[in-house]
Scaffold this motif. Structure first.
Motif, short mmCIF file in Angstrom:
data_model
loop_
_atom_site.label_atom_id
_atom_site.label_comp_id
_atom_site.label_asym_id
_atom_site.label_seq_id
_atom_site.Cartn_x
_atom_site.Cartn_y
_atom_site.Cartn_z
N PRO A 230 16.14 26.59 58.85
CA PRO A 230 16.41 27.71 59.63
C PRO A 230 16.67 29.00 58.53
CG PRO A 230 18.44 26.44 59.44
CD PRO A 230 17.32 25.77 58.86
N LEU A 231 16.20 30.30 59.05
CA LEU A 231 16.43 31.63 58.68
C LEU A 231 17.72 31.83 58.77
CD1 LEU A 231 13.51 33.63 59.90
CD2 LEU A 231 13.76 32.90 57.67
N ARG A 232 18.23 32.59 58.03
CA ARG A 232 19.86 32.89 57.77
C ARG A 232 20.11 34.09 58.79
NH1 ARG A 232 20.45 33.97 51.39
NH2 ARG A 232 18.24 34.81 51.69
N PRO A 233 21.40 33.51 59.69
CA PRO A 233 21.67 34.31 60.90
C PRO A 233 21.83 35.87 60.66
CG PRO A 233 23.50 32.93 60.48
CD PRO A 233 22.28 32.57 59.42
N MET A 234 21.75 36.73 61.62
CA MET A 234 21.82 38.09 61.70
C MET A 234 22.96 38.36 62.55
SD MET A 234 18.13 39.86 60.84
CE MET A 234 19.12 41.58 60.62
N PRO A 235 23.55 39.52 62.56
CA PRO A 235 24.54 39.94 63.54
C PRO A 235 23.59 39.94 64.94
CG PRO A 235 25.15 41.01 61.79
CD PRO A 235 23.74 40.39 61.43
N HIS A 236 24.03 39.49 66.04
CA HIS A 236 23.58 39.60 67.40
C HIS A 236 24.13 40.59 68.25
CE1 HIS A 236 21.90 35.42 66.85
NE2 HIS A 236 21.23 36.36 65.83
N ALA A 237 23.33 41.50 69.13
CA ALA A 237 23.97 42.39 70.15
C ALA A 237 22.69 42.21 71.31
CB ALA A 237 23.83 43.80 69.52
N LYS A 238 23.50 42.79 72.59
CA LYS A 238 22.62 42.93 73.79
C LYS A 238 21.84 44.15 73.59
CE LYS A 238 25.05 39.64 76.91
NZ LYS A 238 25.81 39.67 78.04
N VAL A 239 20.38 44.03 73.11
CA VAL A 239 20.05 45.46 73.12
C VAL A 239 18.69 45.36 74.08
CG1 VAL A 239 20.65 45.56 70.61
CG2 VAL A 239 18.64 44.38 71.18
N ILE A 240 18.44 44.46 74.56
CA ILE A 240 17.28 44.39 75.53
C ILE A 240 17.74 45.11 76.83
CG2 ILE A 240 15.34 43.30 77.01
CD1 ILE A 240 15.67 41.01 74.56
N GLU A 241 16.79 46.11 77.07
CA GLU A 241 17.02 46.90 78.26
C GLU A 241 15.98 46.71 79.25
OE1 GLU A 241 17.74 50.79 76.65
OE2 GLU A 241 19.24 50.32 75.38
N PRO A 242 16.10 47.10 80.60
CA PRO A 242 15.05 47.11 81.64
C PRO A 242 14.01 47.97 81.23
CG PRO A 242 17.20 47.25 82.73
CD PRO A 242 17.47 47.55 81.24
N LEU A 243 14.21 49.10 80.82
CA LEU A 243 13.15 50.01 80.22
C LEU A 243 12.24 49.46 79.23
CD1 LEU A 243 12.08 52.63 81.46
CD2 LEU A 243 13.47 53.96 79.62
N ASP A 244 12.47 48.49 78.54
CA ASP A 244 12.12 47.89 77.48
C ASP A 244 10.63 47.07 78.11
OD1 ASP A 244 13.58 48.63 75.53
OD2 ASP A 244 14.85 46.87 75.44
N PHE A 245 10.81 46.64 79.01
CA PHE A 245 10.00 45.89 79.65
C PHE A 245 8.66 46.68 80.33
CE2 PHE A 245 13.46 43.29 80.18
CZ PHE A 245 13.06 41.81 79.50
N LEU A 246 9.22 47.86 80.91
CA LEU A 246 7.99 48.91 81.18
C LEU A 246 7.39 49.33 79.88
CD1 LEU A 246 6.91 50.79 83.18
CD2 LEU A 246 8.65 52.38 82.88
#
Length: 571
Positions: A230-246
């Motif tokens: 496994p790659l060494r982990p990085m800090p996570h955050a909720k960054v995916i937004e609805p506009l990302d899909f558009l």
């Protein structure tokens, strides 16, 4: 090395250097609140040699899996057509649907890694790759083949990114650029050529079963490597937004429409199929909308402003231009020899020479590459390309693969002299912005190079088709029965056919058909010579521009100490 992260600034906790499975899962399951920006990741300390080597071997496996997967498609389009019972023009859609997700999906990896972790995404993606590769063994019709190839492209999208990260992450900062970068690029760039070396042996009597089984075995080995290392982990955050899909949808449409246009355009010759122009215009419009959307977002998928900075624009233009020049090797020689009647098995030694020359170029980068030597490397690379393209432009109907060993080796060597120093410049700029920009630059590089490869191939093929028509017209005009040379050639061919074709009219028709075929092949060789010479001119122009740039910098450095303001600053 300026711009790189130093080990003294890195965290030294044991669990950060060698995270346990529980640590990775805890970070995966406990993201930061959506209202908080993602934490700025600190650079990981390098791994000890005995732990770094397995990661580098995993990078090798991932890069070869991705390179061969793409190379198997591009190298075996005629074989796919025969196996599926379709025309070669129809089978070209297999390459298009494979490259669309291959170019577009990596862009979403930037946010997917921040929110979910790249390891989880990679495990799911490679598991899907195993499934669709297994399904490819049983595909028997064209529609199922299209679906399987699209899924294969989507599942293979993270492999190039993972290959870079597995090669770079375990190394100390000074070795990331000097060792990791040349090796990663060598493996990724050599995949399509290596596929042409081994494909004839796998196909054998014409079946594609062993090609699919080889891809399946590599995919399963890659899945095991990602799971065990496994790659060494990085800090996570909720960054995916609805506009990302558009934005991603528009980006996918823009990339997809461009890829389809430049794959199918040369085959239908652009103006013969009006839908190609409409699709290309719509794709450009979609990409323009993406740029506008991303510029007005607080957390965009792609940092357009950073990519649009003068330094990054210059680097992107340089990489794109060089990708176009390298189309001479990926599109020129193989298709010319196929047009001359050579089988893929007769070209395996040529592509083995190309892979070997690329290896020598990577070793040259490992031995002598430094940031201050980038212009010198680029100039030498352009000179080698000029020499190789000039040699290729002297081809004739008697030219075989063995006559291009030297010229193609020069171009392959130049490719490895050019790409790692250019990538090093971009990675240093990315790391100077923060370690999180490393992945952003790698992903954008992979997407633009995938797109640039399709565009370069399409433009090269279009130019060859145009020049072939230009050369064929006067050659056909000379093939008249009243022309003494043509009449003599027909009589000579009829004499050769006398023992096998007793009817005189049939002998004359067959002799004229053979002469017309010979004229078509001659026009093809002349068209490819024009394309090779155009490559020589483009490389010469780029080399001249680089020399002028170096002379300007030298003159500025010579005049700088005489400026009064500079003297005050120096004091």
């Amino acid at each position: 090395m300026s711009g790189t992260a130093h080990p003294s600034n890195a965290r030294q906790e044991p669990d950060e250097e060698a995270p346990t499975e529980a640590t990775a899962d805890q970070q995966e399951s406990a993201p930061e609140p959506a209202s908080q920006p993602p934490a700025r990741p600190e650079p990981h300390p390098p791994l000890p040699v005995h732990r770094a080597v397995p990661y580098m071997l995993a990078a090798t496996l991932l890069a070869i899996t991705q390179g061969l997967g793409q190379g198997f498609v591009s190298a075996n389009i005629p074989a796919f057509a025969g196996d599926l019972g379709v025309t070669t023009t129809q089978s070209s859609w297999l390459m298009a649907v494979y490259m669309i997700p291959r170019a577009a999906l990596p862009v979403m990896l930037i946010k997917m890694r921040t929110q979910f972790g790249l390891r989880r995404f990679a495990e799911v993606g490679i598991a899907l790759y195993v499934v669709v590769t297994f399904a490819a063994v049983w595909m028997t019709d064209f529609r199922s083949a299209l679906v399987v190839q699209a899924l294969s492209g989507a599942a293979a999208a993270p492999l190039s990114t993972l290959a870079f990260l597995y090669m770079l992450e375990p190394l100390a900062p000074q070795w990331k650029m000097k060792l990791g970068l040349p090796l990663a690029l060598l493996l990724l760039m050599s995949g399509p050529s290596l596929a042409r070396v081994i494909s004839p042996a796998l196909i054998g009597d014409g079946g594609l079963t062993w090609v699919h089984l080889t891809a399946l075995g590599l995919a399963m080995a890659s899945l095991a490597a990602v799971y065990l290392l496994p790659l060494r982990p990085m800090p996570h955050a909720k960054v995916i937004e609805p506009l990302d899909f558009l934005s991603f949808g528009l980006l996918s449409f823009g990339f997809g429409g461009t890829i389809i246009s430049f794959v199918e355009g040369p085959l239908h010759y652009w103006t013969s199929a009006p839908w190609i122009g409409v699709l290309l215009a719509a794709s450009v419009a979609a990409l323009a909308v993406v740029v506008v959307l991303e510029l007005h977002r607080a957390r965009p998928i792609i940092d357009i402003r950073w990519l649009a900075s003068p330094a990054m624009m210059h680097l992107t233009a340089t990489l794109f231009l060089f990708r176009l020049i390298l189309s001479e090797q990926s599109t020129g020689a193989p298709r010319m020899f196929l047009a001359l009647g050579y089988a893929p098995s007769q070209m395996t030694t040529l592509f083995a020479v190309i892979v070997a020359a690329s290896l020598v170029g990577a070793l040259a980068c490992i031995g002598w590459m430094k940031p201050g030597r980038v212009p010198a490397y680029h100039l030498v690379a352009l000179l080698f390309i000029m020499a190789g393209a000039w040699l290729d432009s002297q081809s004739s109907m008697l030219t075989g693969p063995e006559q291009m060993y030297v010229s193609q080796a020069l171009i392959a060597f130049a490719g490895m002299l050019f790409m790692p120093p250019a990538m090093m410049t971009g990675l240093i700029a990315a790391l100077s912005k923060g370690p999180q920009y490393l992945l952003s630059f790698v992903i954008v590089f992979i997407s633009t190079q995938s797109l640039g490869g399709v565009l370069g191939s399409g433009l090269f093929s279009t130019f060859v088709t145009h020049r072939q028509a230009e050369h064929l017209q006067p050659l056909y005009a000379e093939l008249t029965a009243t022309d003494p040379q043509t009449a003599g050639a027909i009589a000579a061919r009829m004499g050769q056919l006398a023992a096998t074709v007793p009817d005189a009219a049939q002998r004359q028709a067959q002799a004229m058909a053979e002469i017309a075929t010979s004229a078509s092949r001659q026009a093809t060789v002349m068209a490819y010579n024009d394309a090779y010479f155009l490559t020589f001119l483009i490389a010469a122009a780029a080399a001249s521009a680089l020399v002028l740039h170096l002379v300007r910098d030298w003159m500025a450095a010579r005049l700088a100490p005489k400026a009064p303001s500079e003297t005050v600053v120096s004091q």
